[in-house]
Design a protein around this motif. Structure first.
Motif, PDB file in Angstrom:
ATOM      1  N   VAL A   1     -16.799   0.283   5.120  1.00 60.46           N
ATOM      2  CA  VAL A   1     -17.724   1.400   5.254  1.00 60.46           C
ATOM      3  C   VAL A   1     -16.929   2.692   5.439  1.00 60.46           C
ATOM      4  O   VAL A   1     -16.253   2.868   6.447  1.00 60.46           O
ATOM      5  N   GLY A   2     -16.993   3.576   4.433  1.00 66.28           N
ATOM      6  CA  GLY A   2     -16.289   4.851   4.535  1.00 66.28           C
ATOM      7  C   GLY A   2     -14.923   4.823   3.894  1.00 66.28           C
ATOM      8  O   GLY A   2     -14.359   3.760   3.613  1.00 66.28           O
ATOM      9  N   THR A   3     -14.378   6.010   3.674  1.00 68.41           N
ATOM     10  CA  THR A   3     -13.100   6.162   2.979  1.00 68.41           C
ATOM     11  C   THR A   3     -11.903   6.163   3.921  1.00 68.41           C
ATOM     12  O   THR A   3     -10.792   6.467   3.496  1.00 68.41           O
ATOM     13  N   GLY A   4     -12.113   5.851   5.195  1.00 70.28           N
ATOM     14  CA  GLY A   4     -10.999   5.693   6.128  1.00 70.28           C
ATOM     15  C   GLY A   4     -10.406   6.985   6.637  1.00 70.28           C
ATOM     16  O   GLY A   4      -9.366   6.973   7.313  1.00 70.28           O
ATOM     17  N   ILE A   5     -11.017   8.131   6.329  1.00 74.11           N
ATOM     18  CA  ILE A   5     -10.453   9.426   6.736  1.00 74.11           C
ATOM     19  C   ILE A   5     -10.377   9.508   8.257  1.00 74.11           C
ATOM     20  O   ILE A   5     -11.380   9.278   8.948  1.00 74.11           O
ATOM     21  N   PRO A   6      -9.192   9.813   8.806  1.00 71.91           N
ATOM     22  CA  PRO A   6      -9.045   9.908  10.267  1.00 71.91           C
ATOM     23  C   PRO A   6      -9.929  11.007  10.848  1.00 71.91           C
ATOM     24  O   PRO A   6     -10.337  11.945  10.149  1.00 71.91           O
ATOM     25  N   GLN A   7     -10.190  10.898  12.125  1.00 70.48           N
ATOM     26  CA  GLN A   7     -11.020  11.892  12.802  1.00 70.48           C
ATOM     27  C   GLN A   7     -10.300  13.242  12.824  1.00 70.48           C
ATOM     28  O   GLN A   7      -9.099  13.327  13.078  1.00 70.48           O
ATOM     29  N   ILE A   8     -11.023  14.299  12.542  1.00 72.37           N
ATOM     30  CA  ILE A   8     -10.450  15.643  12.491  1.00 72.37           C
ATOM     31  C   ILE A   8     -10.182  16.152  13.906  1.00 72.37           C
ATOM     32  O   ILE A   8     -10.998  15.973  14.811  1.00 72.37           O
TER      33      ILE A   8
ATOM     34  N   ARG B   1     -18.504   8.388  -1.834  1.00 68.43           N
ATOM     35  CA  ARG B   1     -17.297   9.178  -2.066  1.00 68.43           C
ATOM     36  C   ARG B   1     -16.196   8.390  -2.774  1.00 68.43           C
ATOM     37  O   ARG B   1     -15.265   8.978  -3.310  1.00 68.43           O
ATOM     38  N   PHE B   2     -16.308   7.070  -2.806  1.00 61.23           N
ATOM     39  CA  PHE B   2     -15.338   6.270  -3.557  1.00 61.23           C
ATOM     40  C   PHE B   2     -15.431   6.531  -5.059  1.00 61.23           C
ATOM     41  O   PHE B   2     -14.517   6.183  -5.801  1.00 61.23           O
ATOM     42  N   LEU B   3     -16.514   7.121  -5.497  1.00 62.92           N
ATOM     43  CA  LEU B   3     -16.683   7.423  -6.911  1.00 62.92           C
ATOM     44  C   LEU B   3     -16.115   8.789  -7.285  1.00 62.92           C
ATOM     45  O   LEU B   3     -16.068   9.143  -8.462  1.00 62.92           O
ATOM     46  N   GLN B   4     -15.690   9.570  -6.290  1.00 62.04           N
ATOM     47  CA  GLN B   4     -15.088  10.873  -6.571  1.00 62.04           C
ATOM     48  C   GLN B   4     -13.715  10.679  -7.205  1.00 62.04           C
ATOM     49  O   GLN B   4     -12.969   9.769  -6.855  1.00 62.04           O
ATOM     50  N   ARG B   5     -13.387  11.567  -8.140  1.00 62.04           N
ATOM     51  CA  ARG B   5     -12.126  11.433  -8.873  1.00 62.04           C
ATOM     52  C   ARG B   5     -10.923  11.464  -7.937  1.00 62.04           C
ATOM     53  O   ARG B   5      -9.948  10.731  -8.135  1.00 62.04           O
ATOM     54  N   ASP B   6     -10.947  12.338  -6.913  1.00 58.10           N
ATOM     55  CA  ASP B   6      -9.807  12.447  -5.992  1.00 58.10           C
ATOM     56  C   ASP B   6      -9.542  11.146  -5.258  1.00 58.10           C
ATOM     57  O   ASP B   6      -8.396  10.862  -4.884  1.00 58.10           O
ATOM     58  N   ASN B   7     -10.573  10.352  -5.038  1.00 57.19           N
ATOM     59  CA  ASN B   7     -10.392   9.066  -4.383  1.00 57.19           C
ATOM     60  C   ASN B   7     -10.066   7.958  -5.386  1.00 57.19           C
ATOM     61  O   ASN B   7      -9.227   7.091  -5.117  1.00 57.19           O
TER      62      ASN B   7
ATOM     63  N   GLY C   1      -6.180   7.638   4.821  1.00 54.64           N
ATOM     64  CA  GLY C   1      -7.475   6.976   4.823  1.00 54.64           C
ATOM     65  C   GLY C   1      -7.568   5.909   3.762  1.00 54.64           C
ATOM     66  O   GLY C   1      -8.008   4.773   4.018  1.00 54.64           O
ATOM     67  N   MET C   2      -7.150   6.243   2.544  1.00 53.42           N
ATOM     68  CA  MET C   2      -7.198   5.269   1.464  1.00 53.42           C
ATOM     69  C   MET C   2      -6.226   4.111   1.711  1.00 53.42           C
ATOM     70  O   MET C   2      -6.459   2.980   1.278  1.00 53.42           O
ATOM     71  N   ASN C   3      -5.147   4.393   2.417  1.00 52.92           N
ATOM     72  CA  ASN C   3      -4.208   3.340   2.791  1.00 52.92           C
ATOM     73  C   ASN C   3      -4.900   2.299   3.669  1.00 52.92           C
ATOM     74  O   ASN C   3      -4.748   1.080   3.470  1.00 52.92           O
ATOM     75  N   LYS C   4      -5.692   2.759   4.626  1.00 49.81           N
ATOM     76  CA  LYS C   4      -6.424   1.836   5.502  1.00 49.81           C
ATOM     77  C   LYS C   4      -7.467   1.034   4.720  1.00 49.81           C
ATOM     78  O   LYS C   4      -7.703  -0.150   5.007  1.00 49.81           O
ATOM     79  N   VAL C   5      -8.089   1.676   3.748  1.00 52.80           N
ATOM     80  CA  VAL C   5      -9.073   0.990   2.907  1.00 52.80           C
ATOM     81  C   VAL C   5      -8.415  -0.150   2.146  1.00 52.80           C
ATOM     82  O   VAL C   5      -8.926  -1.274   2.102  1.00 52.80           O
ATOM     83  N   GLN C   6      -7.264   0.123   1.538  1.00 55.67           N
ATOM     84  CA  GLN C   6      -6.568  -0.904   0.768  1.00 55.67           C
ATOM     85  C   GLN C   6      -6.085  -2.046   1.656  1.00 55.67           C
ATOM     86  O   GLN C   6      -6.106  -3.218   1.257  1.00 55.67           O
TER      87      GLN C   6
ATOM     88  N   THR D   1       0.823  -1.218   0.000  1.00 56.78           N
ATOM     89  CA  THR D   1       0.000   0.000   0.000  1.00 56.78           C
ATOM     90  C   THR D   1       0.859   1.271   0.000  1.00 56.78           C
ATOM     91  O   THR D   1       0.545   2.239   0.691  1.00 56.78           O
ATOM     92  N   LEU D   2       1.930   1.294  -0.766  1.00 50.58           N
ATOM     93  CA  LEU D   2       2.759   2.498  -0.875  1.00 50.58           C
ATOM     94  C   LEU D   2       2.208   3.417  -1.970  1.00 50.58           C
ATOM     95  O   LEU D   2       2.896   3.765  -2.923  1.00 50.58           O
ATOM     96  N   LEU D   3       0.956   3.792  -1.829  1.00 49.77           N
ATOM     97  CA  LEU D   3       0.307   4.666  -2.803  1.00 49.77           C
ATOM     98  C   LEU D   3      -0.390   5.823  -2.085  1.00 49.77           C
ATOM     99  O   LEU D   3      -0.991   5.615  -1.031  1.00 49.77           O
ATOM    100  N   PRO D   4      -0.314   7.042  -2.662  1.00 52.99           N
ATOM    101  CA  PRO D   4       0.422   7.425  -3.875  1.00 52.99           C
ATOM    102  C   PRO D   4       1.921   7.510  -3.594  1.00 52.99           C
ATOM    103  O   PRO D   4       2.344   7.956  -2.533  1.00 52.99           O
ATOM    104  N   ILE D   5       2.719   7.097  -4.569  1.00 53.87           N
ATOM    105  CA  ILE D   5       4.143   6.931  -4.330  1.00 53.87           C
ATOM    106  C   ILE D   5       4.844   8.253  -4.038  1.00 53.87           C
ATOM    107  O   ILE D   5       5.783   8.300  -3.232  1.00 53.87           O
ATOM    108  N   GLN D   6       4.429   9.355  -4.657  1.00 59.31           N
ATOM    109  CA  GLN D   6       5.084  10.641  -4.409  1.00 59.31           C
ATOM    110  C   GLN D   6       4.897  11.092  -2.966  1.00 59.31           C
ATOM    111  O   GLN D   6       5.771  11.738  -2.387  1.00 59.31           O
TER     112      GLN D   6
END
Length: 324
Positions: A225-232, A286-292, A259-264, A75-80
């Motif tokens: 369930v959800g995009t894994g975004i940590p609590q603010i 939100r998984f259908l959003q381009r940024d995700n 968040g996406m790392n946790k999903v993967q 799960t080394l994404l995004p690599i940059q």
């Protein structure tokens, strides 16, 4: 303490001494990559923290002692993002290793009519999410894990799910602060022979979200369930402001990417061998959003989209092909 004396407070003094020495060692390393902040703890005590917001320089000092270094992860994404935090060198290169698993081994889909947004966390939404889980578990007998962004939401959905499933599906719930023996007993439940499907309710990014190797019929589905975004809040906002000030996208660095790392990682529990077969359900519009979607692994290019109304048809088609 240099004298051969035994005092009742010796352990307490030694702990304080090493803590203080560690603090001073870190203080000597503080530069523009650190944020120094203070806070008042719940017990009323005062805390001062030297927070390393960008560890790349410290890590590079260690890496320079080696001829070469290899960072390896699924799960080394995004690599940059990882390049910028793991090293200061500009000439690092990355190799994308294609998955050895066939996309035919799993059904991957997004439930586009549900969300884990705070504004959508209502009883009606919990019922819809629970209905998705119930339909997935009823489509084929087996073991499933449902991952949630918080412990509270997990319990809210589990309450609705237990009402829907009744005695037709076994339920397992991750407890808070589980001891090692409790974790082992939890995982042993996936090896039991059952008359019905079992759904384990777990927290995403927790002890069962990674490093768990459940093969073949021990696990045939992950519902995320959800995009894994940590609590603010707290250090997350300090980090966000830090990267924003550097001209980067602090929200991506602190919330979206981890968040996406946790999903993967959660999705990776399903297919562990060349013979594994299973379902990966991403339940959040939100998984259908381009940024995700741009953070999806290349192997997820065939990800489907469905609604609660049509998920039965999708599941039946997938499992029928596996039973043929």
């Amino acid at each position: 303490l240099q004298k051969p004396l035994t005092i009742p407070e010796r352990d307490e003094v030694m702990e304080f001494y090493f803590g203080l020495r560690n603090f001073l060692n870190i203080y000597e390393m503080v530069d523009e990559n650190y944020v120094i902040y203070s806070s008042v703890e719940e017990d009323g005590s005062f805390a001062l923290k030297l927070y390393c917001a960008d560890p790349s320089r410290n890590l590079q000092a260690c890496l320079n002692k080696a001829h070469s270094t290899i960072f390896f992860s699924g799960t080394l994404l995004p690599i940059q993002y990882y390049k910028s935090l793991l090293s200061t060198r500009e000439d690092n290169y990355a190799v994308y290793a294609h998955s050895v698993f066939s996309t035919d081994q799993r059904l991957l889909f997004v439930g586009r009519d549900v969300s884990s947004k705070y504004t959508r966390r209502t009883p009606d939404e919990f019922v819809k999410i629970a209905s998705y889980i119930e339909k997935i578990a009823m489509a084929k007998k087996g073991n499933y894990i449902a991952f949630f962004p918080s412990y509270k939401m997990m319990l809210d959905v589990e309450e609705q799910f237990s009402y829907l499933a009744g005695d037709h599906i076994d339920v397992l719930v991750q407890m808070q602060k589980m001891r090692e023996q409790q974790r082992e007993e939890f995982l042993q439940e996936f090896s039991r022979r059952r008359e019905h499907s079992m759904v384990a309710f777990c927290v995403m990014g927790g002890i069962f979200g990674e490093g768990v190797d459940l093969r073949e019929d021990q696990l045939i589905g992950a519902i995320i369930v959800g995009t894994g975004i940590p609590q603010i809040g707290g250090e997350s906002e300090i980090l966000k402001n830090f990267f924003d000030a550097r001209g980067g996208n602090g929200f991506d660095y602190v919330y979206r990417f981890p968040g996406m790392n946790k999903v993967q990682q959660a999705a990776g529990r399903v297919i562990r061998t060349l013979t594994d077969v299973g379902v990966i359900a991403l339940l959040d519009e939100r998984f259908l959003q381009r940024d995700n979607q741009r953070l999806f692994p290349r192997e997820w290019a065939d990800c489907k989209s469905c609604t609660l109304e049509h998920v039965d048809e999708l599941l039946q088609s997938f499992w029928a092909g596996k039973n043929a």
